[in-house]
Design a protein around this motif. Structure first.
Motif, PDB file in Angstrom:
ATOM      1  N   GLY B   8       0.812  -1.206   0.000  1.00  0.00           N
ATOM      2  CA  GLY B   8       0.000   0.000   0.000  1.00  0.00           C
ATOM      3  C   GLY B   8       0.845   1.254   0.000  1.00  0.00           C
ATOM      4  N   ALA B   9       2.103   1.094   0.431  1.00  0.00           N
ATOM      5  CA  ALA B   9       2.959   2.273   0.508  1.00  0.00           C
ATOM      6  C   ALA B   9       3.568   2.634  -0.839  1.00  0.00           C
ATOM      7  N   THR B  10       3.497   1.713  -1.773  1.00  0.00           N
ATOM      8  CA  THR B  10       4.084   2.003  -3.079  1.00  0.00           C
ATOM      9  C   THR B  10       3.358   3.174  -3.719  1.00  0.00           C
ATOM     10  N   LYS B  11       4.134   4.137  -4.158  1.00  0.00           N
ATOM     11  CA  LYS B  11       3.489   5.297  -4.774  1.00  0.00           C
ATOM     12  C   LYS B  11       3.003   4.922  -6.161  1.00  0.00           C
ATOM     13  N   PRO B  12       1.721   5.017  -6.412  1.00  0.00           N
ATOM     14  CA  PRO B  12       1.210   4.596  -7.710  1.00  0.00           C
ATOM     15  C   PRO B  12       1.554   5.590  -8.814  1.00  0.00           C
ATOM     16  N   GLY B  13       1.324   5.123 -10.017  1.00  0.00           N
ATOM     17  CA  GLY B  13       1.467   6.006 -11.163  1.00  0.00           C
ATOM     18  C   GLY B  13       2.889   6.345 -11.503  1.00  0.00           C
ATOM     19  N   GLY B  14       3.791   5.532 -11.046  1.00  0.00           N
ATOM     20  CA  GLY B  14       5.181   5.775 -11.383  1.00  0.00           C
ATOM     21  C   GLY B  14       5.667   7.108 -10.870  1.00  0.00           C
ATOM     22  N   ILE B  56      -5.938   5.483 -29.969  1.00  0.00           N
ATOM     23  CA  ILE B  56      -6.798   5.994 -28.901  1.00  0.00           C
ATOM     24  C   ILE B  56      -6.190   5.516 -27.582  1.00  0.00           C
ATOM     25  N   THR B  57      -5.899   6.454 -26.709  1.00  0.00           N
ATOM     26  CA  THR B  57      -5.262   6.074 -25.453  1.00  0.00           C
ATOM     27  C   THR B  57      -6.322   5.856 -24.375  1.00  0.00           C
ATOM     28  N   ILE B  58      -6.165   4.763 -23.661  1.00  0.00           N
ATOM     29  CA  ILE B  58      -7.193   4.338 -22.703  1.00  0.00           C
ATOM     30  C   ILE B  58      -6.566   4.053 -21.345  1.00  0.00           C
ATOM     31  N   ALA B  59      -7.323   4.351 -20.316  1.00  0.00           N
ATOM     32  CA  ALA B  59      -6.963   3.910 -18.970  1.00  0.00           C
ATOM     33  C   ALA B  59      -8.124   3.102 -18.418  1.00  0.00           C
ATOM     34  N   THR B  80      -5.587   1.032 -30.372  1.00  0.00           N
ATOM     35  CA  THR B  80      -5.779   1.438 -28.979  1.00  0.00           C
ATOM     36  C   THR B  80      -4.499   1.208 -28.187  1.00  0.00           C
ATOM     37  N   GLN B  81      -4.198   2.113 -27.285  1.00  0.00           N
ATOM     38  CA  GLN B  81      -3.045   1.938 -26.415  1.00  0.00           C
ATOM     39  C   GLN B  81      -3.504   2.109 -24.973  1.00  0.00           C
ATOM     40  N   VAL B  82      -3.360   1.084 -24.169  1.00  0.00           N
ATOM     41  CA  VAL B  82      -3.717   1.189 -22.751  1.00  0.00           C
ATOM     42  C   VAL B  82      -2.532   1.816 -22.017  1.00  0.00           C
ATOM     43  N   LEU B  83      -2.766   2.984 -21.451  1.00  0.00           N
ATOM     44  CA  LEU B  83      -1.671   3.717 -20.800  1.00  0.00           C
ATOM     45  C   LEU B  83      -1.591   3.421 -19.308  1.00  0.00           C
ATOM     46  N   ALA B  84      -2.730   3.120 -18.692  1.00  0.00           N
ATOM     47  CA  ALA B  84      -2.699   3.012 -17.242  1.00  0.00           C
ATOM     48  C   ALA B  84      -3.834   2.135 -16.749  1.00  0.00           C
ATOM     49  N   GLY B 115       5.526   0.293 -19.957  1.00  0.00           N
ATOM     50  CA  GLY B 115       4.899   1.607 -20.078  1.00  0.00           C
ATOM     51  C   GLY B 115       3.509   1.736 -19.497  1.00  0.00           C
ATOM     52  N   CYS B 116       3.092   0.810 -18.629  1.00  0.00           N
ATOM     53  CA  CYS B 116       1.741   0.903 -18.077  1.00  0.00           C
ATOM     54  C   CYS B 116       1.808   1.480 -16.663  1.00  0.00           C
ATOM     55  N   ASP B 117       1.255   2.664 -16.492  1.00  0.00           N
ATOM     56  CA  ASP B 117       1.220   3.271 -15.163  1.00  0.00           C
ATOM     57  C   ASP B 117       0.083   2.680 -14.349  1.00  0.00           C
ATOM     58  N   PHE B 118       0.158   2.853 -13.040  1.00  0.00           N
ATOM     59  CA  PHE B 118      -0.905   2.285 -12.193  1.00  0.00           C
ATOM     60  C   PHE B 118      -1.271   3.247 -11.076  1.00  0.00           C
ATOM     61  N   TYR B 119      -2.528   3.232 -10.717  1.00  0.00           N
ATOM     62  CA  TYR B 119      -3.072   4.196  -9.758  1.00  0.00           C
ATOM     63  C   TYR B 119      -4.076   3.523  -8.821  1.00  0.00           C
TER      64      TYR B 119
END
Lengths: 664, 450
Positions: B8-14, B56-59, B80-84, B115-119
């Motif tokens: 849980g402490a990991t900072k999301p989204g890079g 088209i970029t998608i999260a 389509t490109q999934v970014l996050a 290249g996939c960010d996470f939040y």
């Protein structure tokens, strides 16, 4: 449980002499919904006071019943509300108060407001108090929220702001406006949103003033609030007020999504008058503005807009042409046909395809030659869309298809006939009966396909004649398919296969043709054909007709031919015919039908007797393995020692045991 | 095997700040769709695929079971490109990130993609100007809050059904999507099946005669819904407060969350809203009422009186429409919808789309070009992407999704109150019961609003 008990319970409730005292009880309300001895309201509320998550919920259900069933009984309802208010004032558990607030949301009146209002400022209870208060109509609840607004901060205050926004509380606008420059950006964001939901000139003015010096993190909320004010003004008929806001926000200096929303807002107010502005945006080079313009134009309903758009097609860039062609596909216009036709020759492949697609909606009889040519051309992608457009052309154009087909080159003729079938063009049936004997094989096949799709019993005699003519021709199968299709979609009560039966019985010699009729009859599944099929299958002479008849009986869709197949498989026919009959027998035996198990087991016993080869026995064993009756084990027992099939027999035995073991 | 667990402490989204969402107004101003539909030859990669800059970029927001299914559907689209990915459960989030990176990695010459960010917080996703569209597959009760915020941020949306968890929230979504001109697809994918559309065309073009009754069969799966459970410690890596979001605070217990949330009325509406959002939706489509609603609703439901779950276990309810048609819904029968007319009937099986009809020959009927056509979908996700490009209307636009979800909510309200309700589909208000109106829009826990 509410089933069955409602009417009885409500009636009893209203009639009850006890319903005006707190001791009112559900015990009077006998019905399957309740336990044998449900507690009086007073006791239920007492037990509810100590409720915590994880405990039995029954008491909550009982109180919920009191709330629900006191509907339409004001005195009882008042007692229930009083009891719930009492719980909020007491030191009852949080979970109790949470439940009480959910009930007061529905049944609460002004009486509940003071205690709920007091809870609003308590961080622990504020949210559940809001839950109740938001459901209570009237100014008293509004006042409670406004009073709490100035006494709170942070999340609690935000919740109250949200509630006032949800209630559309005009009385809160002044207090809310002051919060737009709160040092807590989330408070300011919430106030902006709430003012938008409330709307009106005062809210709009407050937002406009706040926008002048807004912090970046609040700006979008203010913009959204402003847009909401404009939409509310427009729906209230205050067009000038709405336009003033939209015009302010339609500015490249604003956030892009705000400007896009404003453009759309202007169009919603101006209607078709906004079309020139939107078309100008389409002509521009900003893809985002083009996109919003296209999306907004598409939503319009006035034909004049689409005529104007069609007129501008040549003046648009490829990207905008794509968007415009899509709009015109959804909103066809007579004026669009020619400019769209011109774009089927565009240098840009995607535009060409889009134009071909759009012609399906905008074209007419004069469009057919062009689409047919493209549909039969070398560009496979374009051909696919052109075919679809031919199928979609509206209006009274089927005759034009036929006229062109009569004179066109063979590939185009075939394409037009294919399309006539998809279009459901029954008026083309006379022509299709002619084209079914076309010199070109593809045209013949397309014609029979179309006749099968469009024909009815009326065409059967002609189709039967054609089948005779097609004997040995590559279109023979297509002709058979056409007859089968026509028979299958005819009313079974009318014995639709009768003309085919008559043709078969009336024909001498020509075994190949008669075999063709037999195949057709077998595929129709028409019970009236069974007699003649049996005659053919049992004919002494072994020929193509007999073979076809045995196959027809073997492939019959119901178990009506089971006995025929048993006789044929056990009889004196050729090995091939016996094998065909045996496999057909096994297929029908495994069909899911209602039949006494004793009879099924008897038939499996007969099957084992008929099984001439190890493969035959395996087939019977595979079917037997599906039986859910232990008596089946006795049938396969002899085969457990048969070297050729003992493995399959053991597997089948195992499966039958599984089938008959009760599930845990 | 469980995916690599990020604490849980990991900072999301890079490295994205958790409070960055506050700046969404300024950031998102640069966002929104702006790619060309026509892809220039120069934008094509060596293998003919579309270069990332033109996709088209998608999260993906919410990547549990259904969310992962949606994610895979978008990963399979060439443009389509999934970014996050975003989820309040780090297990879901990390697994989804891994799926994205493995899928794209397999297409890279290096075999690797990072290249996939996470939040955890969807607001950080919406603040990204490089995201064109979001796929919302959270529990039902989150749909509206996220969808309204996404519209304000200029994002197009694919949002799971039911569109919202209340009628008021659904209307807010429709209004926000319309206000910002966004493209929106409700995830009621059964209406994208060609067979279902054909069956509805048969009905709408009078092939079964005059339609009079729609039977909706909603049999329940056999879950044990009588469990009495108590509070449990929140697992590490699960942001439970964020999971609860706009709903009233409640103690954590495992079965409250993820799949089983759908059997708790705070978060969903049980089978009525779950598969009801598919099957009733088709009933609406066949009846040509999918942009409006019924005039009355009544019925009974058997609601559990104890245990965690409280959605109806058995039910029967019915609607009447202005056109005289009745829709009767029961928690039994073969799952699907049957349209009954004066000259025959047609039945659509749900989850497969097979058709039955009487007479059977109905299914060979041709719908001519001058009759009413409902179009054919290239697939529910593909339809969404096509309309993102062309700024068109998807097969399940927000108004349609909202009206179908509203039917489900109307049924639950009528069953909870136990009385017949009269409904004004234009004003979206009950006309004979002000108490029922208080159930149209629940209060949302602060700070959330729509």
């Amino acid at each position: 449980m509410y089933r069955d008990s409602n009417t009885k319970v409500q009636t009893a409730f209203r009639r009850s002499a006890l319903c005006n005292v707190l001791a009112v009880s559900l015990v009077l309300l006998a019905g399957p919904a309740f336990a044998a001895d449900p507690p009086p309201l007073e006791d239920a509320l007492k037990q509810l006071a100590t409720y915590e998550f994880g405990q039995n919920r029954e008491m909550l259900s009982v109180v919920e019943d009191y709330c629900r069933l006191s509907y339409g009984a004001p005195q009882t309802r008042a007692l229930v509300e009083d009891g719930l208010i009492g719980l909020l004032k007491s030191d009852s558990t949080y979970d109790c108060k949470d439940f009480v607030c959910r009930q007061l949301c529905v049944i609460g009146s002004d009486k509940s407001v003071p205690v709920l209002g007091g809870m609003l400022t308590d961080e622990k209870y504020s949210n559940i108090a809001r839950y109740a208060l938001e459901g209570i109509e009237g100014k008293a609840a509004d006042k409670a929220f406004i009073k709490a607004l100035g006494k709170t901060s942070g999340k609690v205050q935000i919740g109250i702001i949200n509630s006032l926004g949800a209630r559309g509380s005009e009385d809160s606008v002044r207090a809310m406006a002051k919060l737009l420059d709160s040092s807590d950006p989330m408070v300011a964001q919430a106030a902006a949103a709430a003012l938008g939901h409330i709307g009106g000139p005062d809210a709009a003015t407050a937002i406009a003033e706040a926008r002048a010096n807004a912090a970046p993190e609040v700006k979008q909320s203010l913009d959204d609030g402003y847009l909401l004010c404009a939409a509310k003004a427009a729906s209230a008929g205050n067009i000038d007020e709405a336009m003033a806001i939209y015009s302010t926000l339609n500015n490249p200096a604003e956030a892009k999504q705000t400007q896009l929303a404003a453009i759309q807002g202007i169009a919603s107010v101006q209607g078709p008058d906004a079309a020139p502005m939107l078309i100008d945006l389409l002509k521009g080079d900003d893809p985002k503005l083009q996109a919003i313009a296209a999306g907004t134009l598409r939503k319009m309903e006035a034909p004049v807009v689409f005529a104007a758009l069609a007129g501008e097609l040549p003046n648009l860039g490829p990207q905008a042409q794509m968007l415009a062609l899509y709009i015109l596909r959804q909103h066809p216009d007579a004026a669009a046909k020619d400019p769209i036709t011109a774009l089927t020759k565009s240098d840009v492949a995607d535009v060409r395809i889009a134009a071909i697609e759009a012609l399906g909606a905008n074209g007419d009889a004069s469009t057919i030659p062009l689409l047919a040519e493209i549909a039969t051309g070398t560009d496979a992608e374009a051909a696919k869309y052109a075919s679809s457009s031919l199928d979609a052309l509206r209006g009274d154009v089927d005759a034009a298809f036929v006229e062109l087909a009569k004179s066109a080159a063979t590939p185009i003729r075939g394409e037009l006939i294919r399309s006539l079938a998809v279009r459901g063009a029954v008026s083309a049936l006379p022509y299709l009966l002619e084209s079914a004997v076309d010199a070109d094989a593809t045209v013949r096949t397309h014609s029979f396909d179309a006749l099968g799709a469009l024909g009815s019993a009326e065409q059967l005699p002609a189709l039967i004649d054609l089948l005779v003519k097609m004997n040995g021709n590559e279109a023979q199968t297509a002709a058979e398919n056409a007859i089968v299709a026509v028979v299958q979609k005819s009313d079974p009560a009318g014995q639709p296969a009768a003309p085919v039966i008559a043709a078969l019985q009336g024909m001498k010699g020509k075994a190949d043709v008669r075999a063709s009729f037999v195949r057709v009859l077998g595929r129709t599944g028409d019970p009236s054909a069974l007699t003649v099929l049996r005659e053919c299958a049992n004919a002494k002479k072994g020929d193509a007709v007999k073979d076809a008849a045995i196959r027809a009986l073997a492939d019959w869709p119901t178990t009506d031919t089971l006995a025929d197949l048993q006789a044929l498989a056990s009889g004196a026919g050729s090995d091939t015919n016996k094998a065909l009959a045996f496999r057909g027998f096994m297929r029908l035996l495994r069909l899911p039908v209602e039949r006494p198990m004793e009879e099924t087991l008897r038939l499996y016993g007969e099957a084992f007797k008929m099984a001439a080869t190890p493969d035959d026995k395996r087939l019977v064993l595979a079917g037997l393995a599906e039986i859910k009756d232990a008596r089946a084990l006795a049938l396969l027992e002899p085969f457990l020692n048969d070297e050729a099939v003992k493995a399959e027999a053991a597997q089948a035995a195992e499966q039958i045991k599984k089938n008959t073991t009760p599930q845990q | 095997m469980a995916a690599k667990r990020s604490s849980g402490a990991t900072k999301p989204g890079g490295g994205h700040s958790r409070r960055q969402f506050l700046k969404r107004g300024a950031l998102a101003a640069a966002g929104a769709v702006g790619f060309p539909y026509i892809v220039p030859a120069s934008a094509l990669g060596l293998d003919g695929t579309i270069a990332p800059s033109n996709r088209i970029t998608i999260a993906s927001i919410g990547v549990g079971g259904q969310g992962t299914g949606n994610l895979r559907a978008f990963l399979g689209q060439p443009d389509t490109q999934v970014l996050a990915v975003c989820d309040v459960d780090c297990n879901h989030r990390d697994r989804a990130k891994q799926i994205v990176e493995e899928t794209y990695g397999a297409k890279m010459t290096s075999g690797e993609y990072k290249g996939c960010d996470f939040y955890t917080d969807f607001r950080e996703v919406l603040a990204r100007p490089d995201v064109d569209a979001v796929c919302i597959t959270t529990p039902d009760f989150w749909h509206a809050v996220i969808a309204v915020a996404a519209a304000e941020a200029g994002k197009d949306m694919y949002c799971e059904k039911p569109l919202a968890n209340s009628i008021g929230e659904g209307r807010a979504v429709v209004n926000a999507v319309n206000r910002y001109g966004r493209v929106f697809q409700t995830g009621s994918h059964e209406r994208s099946r060609s067979n279902a559309r054909y069956a509805c065309e048969l009905v709408r073009n009078g092939r079964i005669g005059k339609l009079h009754t729609i039977h909706v069969n909603l049999p329940l799966d056999h879950y044990d819904l009588n469990l009495n459970v108590g509070p449990m410690p929140v697992p590490e890596g699960f942001d439970y407060d964020m999971w609860l979001g706009p709903r009233p605070w409640a103690p954590y217990t495992e079965l409250r969350c993820h799949f089983f949330f759908r059997f708790i009325l705070d978060y969903s509406g049980g089978e009525v809203t779950d598969r009801g959002a598919h099957i009733i939706d088709l009933g609406q489509l066949g009846n040509a009422t999918d942009r409006t609603g019924p005039q009355t609703v009544s019925g009974w439901g058997e609601f559990p009186r104890e245990g965690l779950f409280n959605t109806a276990k058995k039910f029967e309810f019915q609607f009447t429409y202005a056109n005289g048609v009745k829709m009767i819904c029961k928690s039994e029968g073969t799952r699907g919808v049957k349209f009954e007319g004066t000259d025959g009937w047609v039945f659509i099986h749900i989850h497969g789309g097979n058709l039955e009809a009487e007479p059977a020959s109905l299914l060979k009927e041709i719908i001519g070009p001058n009759e009413e056509h409902l179009g054919r979908s290239p697939g529910h996700h593909r339809d969404f992407l096509n309309n993102v490009k062309l700024r068109g209307e998807c097969f399940a636009p927000p108004e349609v999704g909202h009206r179908s979800a509203s039917m489900c909510h109307l049924a639950n309200i009528a069953m909870k109150l136990g009385r017949e309700l009269k409904w004004d589909p234009d004003k979206e208000l009950f006309t004979n019961d002000s108490e029922a109106n208080s159930l149209l829009m629940p209060s949302l826990r602060a700070p959330w609003h729509v």
